[in-house]
Write an enzyme that holds these catalytic residues in place. Sequence first.
Site, short mmCIF file in Angstrom:
data_model
loop_
_atom_site.label_atom_id
_atom_site.label_comp_id
_atom_site.label_asym_id
_atom_site.label_seq_id
_atom_site.Cartn_x
_atom_site.Cartn_y
_atom_site.Cartn_z
N SER A 1 0.70 -1.21 0.01
CA SER A 1 0.06 -0.11 -0.13
C SER A 1 0.83 1.14 0.05
CB SER A 1 -0.82 0.04 1.21
OG SER A 1 -1.45 -1.34 1.47
N HIS B 1 -4.89 -4.22 -3.92
CA HIS B 1 -3.76 -5.01 -4.57
C HIS B 1 -3.93 -5.66 -5.93
CE1 HIS B 1 -1.49 -5.55 -0.69
NE2 HIS B 1 -2.68 -5.03 -0.08
N HIS C 1 -1.15 -13.14 1.08
CA HIS C 1 -0.93 -13.10 2.50
C HIS C 1 -1.34 -14.34 2.95
CE1 HIS C 1 -1.83 -9.00 1.18
NE2 HIS C 1 -1.03 -8.54 2.27
N TYR D 1 -3.28 -14.74 5.68
CA TYR D 1 -4.51 -14.55 6.22
C TYR D 1 -5.51 -14.79 4.92
CZ TYR D 1 -4.69 -9.55 4.52
OH TYR D 1 -4.57 -8.45 3.75
N GLU D 2 -5.04 -14.90 3.85
CA GLU D 2 -6.06 -15.30 2.51
C GLU D 2 -6.17 -16.89 2.36
OE1 GLU D 2 -5.51 -12.17 -1.17
OE2 GLU D 2 -3.55 -12.38 0.15
N ALA E 1 2.12 -1.95 4.23
CA ALA E 1 1.53 -0.85 5.25
C ALA E 1 1.65 -1.33 6.71
CB ALA E 1 0.10 -0.49 4.91
N MET F 1 0.86 -7.44 8.41
CA MET F 1 0.29 -8.78 8.01
C MET F 1 1.14 -9.30 6.94
SD MET F 1 -3.50 -8.12 8.28
CE MET F 1 -4.13 -6.99 9.59
N SER F 2 2.28 -8.72 6.66
CA SER F 2 3.06 -9.57 5.47
C SER F 2 4.55 -9.44 5.84
CB SER F 2 2.66 -8.48 4.14
OG SER F 2 2.95 -7.19 4.47
N ASN G 1 -1.37 4.23 10.31
CA ASN G 1 -2.23 4.27 11.36
C ASN G 1 -1.49 4.23 12.72
OD1 ASN G 1 -2.46 1.25 10.36
ND2 ASN G 1 -2.93 1.23 12.37
N HIS H 1 -9.76 0.34 7.85
CA HIS H 1 -8.86 0.22 6.45
C HIS H 1 -9.10 1.55 5.64
CE1 HIS H 1 -7.55 -2.36 3.16
NE2 HIS H 1 -8.39 -1.87 2.52
N1 HPA Z 1 -2.13 -3.99 11.94
C1 HPA Z 1 -1.67 -4.76 11.21
N2 HPA Z 1 -1.70 -4.57 9.75
C2 HPA Z 1 -1.89 -3.37 9.25
C3 HPA Z 1 -2.03 -1.99 10.22
C4 HPA Z 1 -2.13 -2.53 11.71
O1 HPA Z 1 -2.48 -1.58 12.57
N3 HPA Z 1 -1.88 -1.17 9.50
C5 HPA Z 1 -1.73 -1.37 8.18
N4 HPA Z 1 -1.62 -2.80 8.22
#
Ligand code: HPA
Length: 265
Positions: free
Chosen positions: A24, A55, A77, A79-80, A107, A198-199, A222, A234
């Site tokens: 991202s 993506h 990922h 998680y997918e 990100a 998460m990656s 964030n 998101h």
């Molecule tokens: N946590 C996990 N993955 C993320 C976050 C987060 O706060 N922000 C962007 N990807």
Amino acid sequence: MIEMTNSIVDRTDFNGRVAIVLGSGLGDFADNLSKKTIIPYGDIPGYPQPTVEGHAGELVFGELAGIPVLGAKGRFHFYEGYDFNTVTLPIQLFHKLGVNALIVTNAAGSTRLSMPPGSLMALTGHMDGTFRNGPEDPKIVTGDPFHSPQLLTLAQSAFKKSVVDLAEGIYCWTMGPGYETPDEIKYFRNLGADAVGMSTVPELQAAAKFGLPAIGISCITNFASGITDQPLSHQEVMDTAEAVKEKFTRSIIELIINIGRELNL
Ligand code: HPA
């Protein structure tokens, strides 16, 4: 794997040097490449299709200041539901194509008030906070072979030249797909995590296995859950990534030029 590699060799004359996984904030990065060849993932035999919003799935081959660059737009990922082999398929392919340096971007959420959204953070280390292998506390892993000190030095000078601040820190890989709870974030922060996402860790692990020097760079989109009382969304992640795009892109271009110069590409 051989069929996959051949399908690419047949379609490009890529003489692969630098590869970048575009997370991202860098989705449009490949627009900066000249002499582009775009190969949608769907055209590569055996290559899966990413399912996450924001993506797109394609490989972009091209040049930046004469340096052959391969960008992967769209990643896989855990998680997918993909296994380690699938998540790291792009890295395996880069290795087969002869890439000598890898940049992995993502990100991430910040666990530090001193590193607000919009910051960019080079990974000096990581921890595996997925608990896939049991309940033991995640351990921090720094430096070689996962986090190339040489690429970090090149990134520091590239960002300085671009007049963009580059934070440094430890990235904690979390399983997702949901964001973490405030208690999870407190726990990871106490163990030394500066950012969570998460990656990236599987990709860096695969690169290390091949001896491919790599650097991870996070776009802090964030504050992680519970760091402020603002709820996480998101949308915030996408909005910050968009706002950071210009300075992120500029600095990464400089980094690739540095890598090209240093590695004599
Ligand atoms: N946590 C996990 N993955 C993320 C976050 C987060 O706060 N922000 C962007 N990807």
